[in-house]
Enzyme design. Structure first.
Site: not given
Length: 344
Positions: A69, A221-222, A242
């Site tokens: 991401h 993603e967050e 990640d």
């Protein structure tokens, strides 16, 4: 490997300089598309705003989907207060303790950008007798724009309004081996899985002969749903690149690549984790296998969305996640070499 490292650091610095809080990622995805096109690939932007790049390779019916991401933590203006200061709502898991005292940028809908600072309300120690005992939350911190403001109408006249994005200065610093960045953004992801990976595969003849691989740069993603869409037909495995957690009770160090066996959502596919471990051993890499207690990934989001795929998670070792993050160049090397060994 020095050539690889130089290239990684070059693009890492470029990516970190682009504000990309969740919900405001066009700048960073435009950068990715430009870089991939320059390398001869055909990147596509998804409806959701992410970027897909088919790297090619054999066995298109069993493709590996590499997800990383590029959205970061940040904030949004939730209210213009009576004194002209800005109350915030966080984007993602941003922590007010880490936001306090940081420089930031208020990005207006018209495209104007104003600088400011996030501070505790009534931040002067010589005035506030409860400075030490005040809990830092998004009700007790505020943004002070650098413009001259003292009423609610002043920021409105500048074009600042509720819903504007607030991006925090990452304060990226490279000390020989270590890389520091603040605040928190999944910025470490940008060093884990960015255009350098594609370029190294292409320019250094690290070709994916056995595996068809597709990259997906996600932008939500967050907030939990970055990897919940856009998986093409033929994908049977999702590998999220990640960050690797560093902290008490975990084996991973900043200079290692971490392989996650389980996070807060449950175990990753046993065979994928086992194969990643074997690939790391085969390449004689410095790695760790860990269980992350408070974590979720794009690969996990794909399964929750109903995709019938295997899933795994690796990442560069990162200390002080979502704070003044600290990584090591050797961690990036180990992550890259693990991908090379696993996909090759």
């Amino acid at each position: 490997m020095n050539t690889y490292t130089d290239f990684i650091l070059k693009h890492l610095k470029a990516l970190l300089s682009i504000d990309s809080p969740t919900g405001y990622t066009k700048g960073v995805t435009d950068y990715l598309i430009k870089e991939y096109k320059a390398l001869g690939y055909e990147p596509e932007k998804t409806v959701k705003g992410g970027v897909l790049v088919d790297l090619g390779g054999k066995d298109e019916k069993n493709a590996v989907f590499l997800e990383a991401h590029v959205d970061t933590l940040g904030a949004m203006v939730r209210e213009i207060k009576g004194n002209g200061r800005l109350a915030l709502t966080p984007l993602g898991g941003m922590n007010a303790n880490n936001a306090e005292g940081e420089n930031c940028r208020i990005i207006t809908r018209s495209g104007k950008v104003y600088e400011g600072t996030c501070q505790l309300c009534n931040a002067s120690v010589h005035v506030n007798g409860k400075y030490d005992e005040t809990q830092r939350t998004f009700d007790t911190v505020e943004v002070l724009p650098d413009e001259k403001i003292n009423t609610k109408e002043t920021p409105k006249a500048l074009g600042i309004m509720t819903g504007d994005i607030v991006a925090f200065d990452p304060r990226t610093t490279h000390y020989t081996k270590r890389i520091y960045q603040e605040p928190f953004p999944g910025r470490q992801i940008k060093c884990s899985h960015s255009p350098w990976l594609c370029r190294l595969f292409k320019r250094r003849a690290i070709l994916l002969q056995n595996v068809n691989s597709i990259q997906h740069f996600t932008v939500y993603e967050e907030v939990g749903h970055g990897g919940a869409a856009s998986i093409p037909e033929g994908v049977t495995e999702v590998l999220s690149v990640d960050m690797g957690c560093v902290g008490d009770g975990l084996e991973c160090k900043e200079y290692q690549v971490s392989i996650c066996a389980k996070d807060s959502g449950g175990p990753y596919t046993y065979e994928v984790v086992s194969n990643l471990i074997e690939a790391a051993k085969k390449a004689n890499l410095d790695f760790a296998v860990d269980v992350y207690p408070h974590y979720g990934s794009d690969a996990e989001a794909a399964l929750r969305a109903g995709y019938d795929v295997r899933h795994g998670l690796i990442g560069v070792g990162v200390y002080a996640s979502h704070g003044y993050e600290r990584s090591h160049v050797d961690g990036m090397k180990n992550a890259f070499l693990l991908l090379k060994s696993y996909l090759g």
